[in-house]
Scaffold this motif. Structure first.
Motif, PDB file in Angstrom:
ATOM      1  N   MET A 261       0.848  -1.190   0.000  1.00  0.00           N
ATOM      2  CA  MET A 261       0.000   0.000   0.000  1.00  0.00           C
ATOM      3  C   MET A 261       0.882   1.237   0.000  1.00  0.00           C
ATOM      4  SD  MET A 261      -2.786   1.146   2.898  1.00  0.00           S
ATOM      5  CE  MET A 261      -1.521   1.594   4.113  1.00  0.00           C
ATOM      6  N   ALA A 262       0.802   2.021  -1.075  1.00  0.00           N
ATOM      7  CA  ALA A 262       1.573   3.261  -1.165  1.00  0.00           C
ATOM      8  C   ALA A 262       0.692   4.487  -0.997  1.00  0.00           C
ATOM      9  CB  ALA A 262       2.311   3.326  -2.498  1.00  0.00           C
ATOM     10  N   VAL A 263      -0.620   4.348  -1.270  1.00  0.00           N
ATOM     11  CA  VAL A 263      -1.542   5.439  -0.977  1.00  0.00           C
ATOM     12  C   VAL A 263      -1.917   5.352   0.502  1.00  0.00           C
ATOM     13  CG1 VAL A 263      -2.400   5.439  -3.343  1.00  0.00           C
ATOM     14  CG2 VAL A 263      -3.619   4.105  -1.606  1.00  0.00           C
ATOM     15  N   SER A 264      -2.781   6.204   0.968  1.00  0.00           N
ATOM     16  CA  SER A 264      -3.092   6.245   2.402  1.00  0.00           C
ATOM     17  C   SER A 264      -3.965   5.078   2.837  1.00  0.00           C
ATOM     18  CB  SER A 264      -3.797   7.553   2.751  1.00  0.00           C
ATOM     19  OG  SER A 264      -5.107   7.579   2.207  1.00  0.00           O
ATOM     20  N   GLY A 265      -3.918   4.808   4.140  1.00  0.00           N
ATOM     21  CA  GLY A 265      -4.788   3.779   4.700  1.00  0.00           C
ATOM     22  C   GLY A 265      -6.245   4.134   4.513  1.00  0.00           C
ATOM     23  N   LYS A 266      -6.568   5.404   4.659  1.00  0.00           N
ATOM     24  CA  LYS A 266      -7.951   5.851   4.452  1.00  0.00           C
ATOM     25  C   LYS A 266      -8.407   5.522   3.030  1.00  0.00           C
ATOM     26  CE  LYS A 266     -10.695   9.991   3.680  1.00  0.00           C
ATOM     27  NZ  LYS A 266     -10.742  11.471   3.656  1.00  0.00           N
ATOM     28  N   GLU A 267      -7.604   5.868   2.030  1.00  0.00           N
ATOM     29  CA  GLU A 267      -7.972   5.600   0.635  1.00  0.00           C
ATOM     30  C   GLU A 267      -8.135   4.111   0.382  1.00  0.00           C
ATOM     31  OE1 GLU A 267      -5.630   8.114  -2.315  1.00  0.00           O
ATOM     32  OE2 GLU A 267      -4.694   8.672  -0.400  1.00  0.00           O
ATOM     33  N   THR A 268      -7.255   3.325   0.985  1.00  0.00           N
ATOM     34  CA  THR A 268      -7.302   1.879   0.784  1.00  0.00           C
ATOM     35  C   THR A 268      -8.588   1.291   1.352  1.00  0.00           C
ATOM     36  OG1 THR A 268      -4.895   1.704   0.816  1.00  0.00           O
ATOM     37  CG2 THR A 268      -6.146  -0.304   1.287  1.00  0.00           C
ATOM     38  N   LEU A 269      -8.959   1.699   2.563  1.00  0.00           N
ATOM     39  CA  LEU A 269     -10.175   1.178   3.183  1.00  0.00           C
ATOM     40  C   LEU A 269     -11.419   1.608   2.414  1.00  0.00           C
ATOM     41  CD1 LEU A 269      -9.382   1.632   6.980  1.00  0.00           C
ATOM     42  CD2 LEU A 269      -9.250  -0.450   5.615  1.00  0.00           C
ATOM     43  N   LEU A 270     -11.438   2.839   1.944  1.00  0.00           N
ATOM     44  CA  LEU A 270     -12.575   3.307   1.155  1.00  0.00           C
ATOM     45  C   LEU A 270     -12.691   2.511  -0.146  1.00  0.00           C
ATOM     46  CD1 LEU A 270     -12.301   7.186   1.587  1.00  0.00           C
ATOM     47  CD2 LEU A 270     -14.075   5.679   2.523  1.00  0.00           C
ATOM     48  N   ILE A 335      -6.945   0.309  13.780  1.00  0.00           N
ATOM     49  CA  ILE A 335      -7.646   1.021  12.714  1.00  0.00           C
ATOM     50  C   ILE A 335      -7.414   2.528  12.811  1.00  0.00           C
ATOM     51  CG2 ILE A 335      -9.895   1.565  11.727  1.00  0.00           C
ATOM     52  CD1 ILE A 335      -8.957  -1.209  11.064  1.00  0.00           C
ATOM     53  N   ARG A 336      -7.420   3.062  14.009  1.00  0.00           N
ATOM     54  CA  ARG A 336      -7.168   4.498  14.166  1.00  0.00           C
ATOM     55  C   ARG A 336      -5.825   4.884  13.539  1.00  0.00           C
ATOM     56  NH1 ARG A 336      -9.877   8.058  17.218  1.00  0.00           N
ATOM     57  NH2 ARG A 336     -11.670   7.318  18.404  1.00  0.00           N
ATOM     58  N   HIS A 337      -4.822   4.061  13.765  1.00  0.00           N
ATOM     59  CA  HIS A 337      -3.504   4.345  13.198  1.00  0.00           C
ATOM     60  C   HIS A 337      -3.487   4.079  11.697  1.00  0.00           C
ATOM     61  CE1 HIS A 337       0.729   3.290  12.143  1.00  0.00           C
ATOM     62  NE2 HIS A 337       0.985   4.361  12.860  1.00  0.00           N
ATOM     63  N   PHE A 338      -4.121   2.997  11.273  1.00  0.00           N
ATOM     64  CA  PHE A 338      -4.099   2.598   9.868  1.00  0.00           C
ATOM     65  C   PHE A 338      -4.692   3.688   8.977  1.00  0.00           C
ATOM     66  CE2 PHE A 338      -5.442   0.397   6.038  1.00  0.00           C
ATOM     67  CZ  PHE A 338      -4.374  -0.445   5.782  1.00  0.00           C
ATOM     68  N   ILE A 339      -5.768   4.307   9.428  1.00  0.00           N
ATOM     69  CA  ILE A 339      -6.415   5.362   8.646  1.00  0.00           C
ATOM     70  C   ILE A 339      -5.431   6.490   8.332  1.00  0.00           C
ATOM     71  CG2 ILE A 339      -8.172   7.174   8.747  1.00  0.00           C
ATOM     72  CD1 ILE A 339      -9.844   5.244  10.475  1.00  0.00           C
ATOM     73  N   SER A 340      -4.527   6.766   9.251  1.00  0.00           N
ATOM     74  CA  SER A 340      -3.632   7.916   9.121  1.00  0.00           C
ATOM     75  C   SER A 340      -2.359   7.617   8.334  1.00  0.00           C
ATOM     76  CB  SER A 340      -3.244   8.429  10.515  1.00  0.00           C
ATOM     77  OG  SER A 340      -2.444   7.467  11.195  1.00  0.00           O
ATOM     78  N   ILE A 341      -2.107   6.341   8.001  1.00  0.00           N
ATOM     79  CA  ILE A 341      -0.869   5.987   7.295  1.00  0.00           C
ATOM     80  C   ILE A 341      -0.871   6.577   5.889  1.00  0.00           C
ATOM     81  CG2 ILE A 341       0.475   4.085   6.319  1.00  0.00           C
ATOM     82  CD1 ILE A 341      -0.555   2.323   8.580  1.00  0.00           C
ATOM     83  N   ASP A 342       0.241   7.178   5.495  1.00  0.00           N
ATOM     84  CA  ASP A 342       0.431   7.647   4.126  1.00  0.00           C
ATOM     85  C   ASP A 342       1.936   7.732   3.880  1.00  0.00           C
ATOM     86  OD1 ASP A 342       0.452   8.813   1.625  1.00  0.00           O
ATOM     87  OD2 ASP A 342      -1.078  10.307   2.097  1.00  0.00           O
ATOM     88  N   VAL A 343       2.474   6.786   3.126  1.00  0.00           N
ATOM     89  CA  VAL A 343       3.930   6.726   2.932  1.00  0.00           C
ATOM     90  C   VAL A 343       4.421   7.630   1.806  1.00  0.00           C
ATOM     91  CG1 VAL A 343       4.018   4.358   3.788  1.00  0.00           C
ATOM     92  CG2 VAL A 343       3.862   4.767   1.324  1.00  0.00           C
ATOM     93  N   ARG A 344       3.521   8.226   1.048  1.00  0.00           N
ATOM     94  CA  ARG A 344       3.939   9.000  -0.125  1.00  0.00           C
ATOM     95  C   ARG A 344       4.965  10.088   0.198  1.00  0.00           C
ATOM     96  NH1 ARG A 344      -2.138   9.362  -2.552  1.00  0.00           N
ATOM     97  NH2 ARG A 344      -2.471   9.645  -0.311  1.00  0.00           N
ATOM     98  N   PRO A 345       4.802  10.836   1.297  1.00  0.00           N
ATOM     99  CA  PRO A 345       5.825  11.862   1.580  1.00  0.00           C
ATOM    100  C   PRO A 345       7.195  11.277   1.914  1.00  0.00           C
ATOM    101  CG  PRO A 345       3.767  12.338   2.742  1.00  0.00           C
ATOM    102  CD  PRO A 345       3.652  10.949   2.204  1.00  0.00           C
TER     103      PRO A 345
END
Length: 428
Positions: A261-270, A335-345
């Motif tokens: 997963m390279a996009v955010s956790g939020k995007e992935t779950l959605l 899940i709270r942490h997963f939503i905020s993950i975003d490795v792109r930066p």
């Protein structure tokens, strides 16, 4: 990566029944996809399994009448099975939440064939090892090719989300064992390990976070550096994300990201929710409204809003329970942490070589979006990014890519993907 937010697929998360003692199995046809169910009958009662969803031992209430009729109630999923035993089979109907589907049960367990699973004797050595992260001890298997030395490349294998063993075992598939076996035969060592808490039912996976699992992996790298000069990380799904973060922190000499997963956790779950709901033929407008509300809820949670203060809004009645279940899961640290993950930066900080493979039929980590993010972000390292045609999230050749297919496919891991990994590592 297992789907971490509930969707309507959860309506079918169980199965089991039996009219004669022993195991009986059958397949539900769920919108064109087979969902195998197994019922275990005994003098003590009946339980259900749904192998495709990893659900086992679900309690039921069942009655067998003198005329051969079988009635099984499954309270935990609001399900019911009614069938008639004809001396050979039980033919009937499985119903749940207003939906009814034909289901015929035949005696015995459904035979599982996993031809790629390695079997001894092996032409390489293995060692059972441990390494520590603070007070937590991780247990794993170190696989060593013949004639290995300190210059032999080695990979630390990091599993996807969910509490998994060192083989990343799912539906009797053991992808990490298959990969480790193939790597060893080509002169590449590996260390695969059980996730923290695995095998201890009193330890809650949801109380951990991706960052904690990253720290475990970092300790695994430190352990390997005592014996090897070139240490890489091979991660699947969430493990691929962890591999990229470790590379950005300068802790890995090379990285293999498999459906990472390279996009955010939020995007992935959605995206997972959108795919799952659409597969159930829910109208696009309804799916969009639900996902928009879910997106806002994720933003509220990231901003620190309490779960109990998040309202369902204009979510259609049939999806309100799904939304409420999703919000309950968001109470967990994971899940709270997963939503905020975003490795792109962080991708710009990666200096080591990166191989990224994603399947074009992956329904859990979108191939196009994630490979595009990697292509845009990996500016300062040697890298190879590949979309593997026709492969699902587990790197199996598949028809639809749906999660329900995973257990029905005999192939554990695409040989083409394995050969790509081997060629790339040996070419470093």
């Amino acid at each position: 990566m297992k789907s971490t937010i509930a969707t309507l697929v959860a309506l079918f998360s169980c199965s089991s029944a039996i009219a004669q003692e022993g195991a009986w199995h059958g397949d539900l046809n769920v919108y064109g996809t087979k969902l195998p169910l197994v019922f275990h009958f005994s003098t003590n009662g009946c339980t259900m399994d749904s192998p495709s969803q990893g659900a086992k031992g679900i309690a039921t209430e069942w009655k067998r009448q003198d005329d051969g009729k079988v009635v099984i109630d499954i309270p935990t999923i609001n399900g019911k099975y009614e069938g008639q035993y004809d001396g050979k089979e039980i033919k009937g109907t499985f119903s749940q939440n207003g939906m009814a589907m034909a289901l015929t049960l035949t005696p015995g367990e459904k035979q599982i064939n996993r031809p790629q699973t390695p079997v001894p004797p092996f032409h390489y050595q293995t060692e059972e090892v441990t390494f520590d992260n603070g007070n937590t001890t991780l247990h794993g298997t170190l696989t060593l090719p013949e004639n290995m030395n300190s210059k032999t490349p080695v990979v630390l294998m990091v599993t996807g989300s969910g509490q998994q063993n060192r083989d990343e075992e799912l539906f009797f598939h053991k992808p990490f064992a298959v990969i480790a076996d193939a790597l060893a035969k080509q002169g590449i060592a590996s260390l695969r390990y059980d996730d923290r808490g695995y095998g201890h039912p009193d330890v809650s996976f949801m109380s951990f976070t991706t960052d904690i699992f990253k720290q475990d992996a970092a300790c695994g790298i430190m352990y390997l550096r005592k014996r090897f000069k070139k240490v890489g990380v091979l991660g699947h799904s969430e493990g691929g994300t962890i591999a990229l973060i470790l590379a950005a922190e300068g802790k890995a000499d090379f990285v293999v990201s498999l459906a990472g997963m390279a996009v955010s956790g939020k995007e992935t779950l959605l995206d997972q929710n959108r795919v799952s709901l659409s597969s159930l033929q829910i109208p696009e407008e309804v799916v969009n409204n639900y996902c928009n509300r879910l997106s806002q809820a994720f933003d509220d949670i990231k901003a620190g809003r309490r779960i109990e203060d998040i309202e369902t809004g204009n979510i259609p009645g049939g999806l309100k329970k799904v939304f409420e279940t999703a919000m309950q899961q968001c109470e967990s640290p994971y899940i709270r942490h997963f939503i905020s993950i975003d490795v792109r930066p962080q991708l710009v900080n990666i200096k080591c070589p990166v191989l990224a493979l994603n399947g074009t039929k992956d329904s859990q980590v979108n191939c196009e979006n994630n490979l595009k993010a990697l292509g845009n972000g990996l500016k300062n390292c040697r890298h190879k990014i590949m979309a593997m045609d026709g492969l699902n999230h587990l790197f199996q050749h598949c028809n639809t890519g749906a999660v329900l297919e995973y257990s029905q496919i005999e192939e554990t891991f695409s040989p083409e993907a394995i050969q790509e990994i081997i060629r790339w590592i040996n070419g470093l």
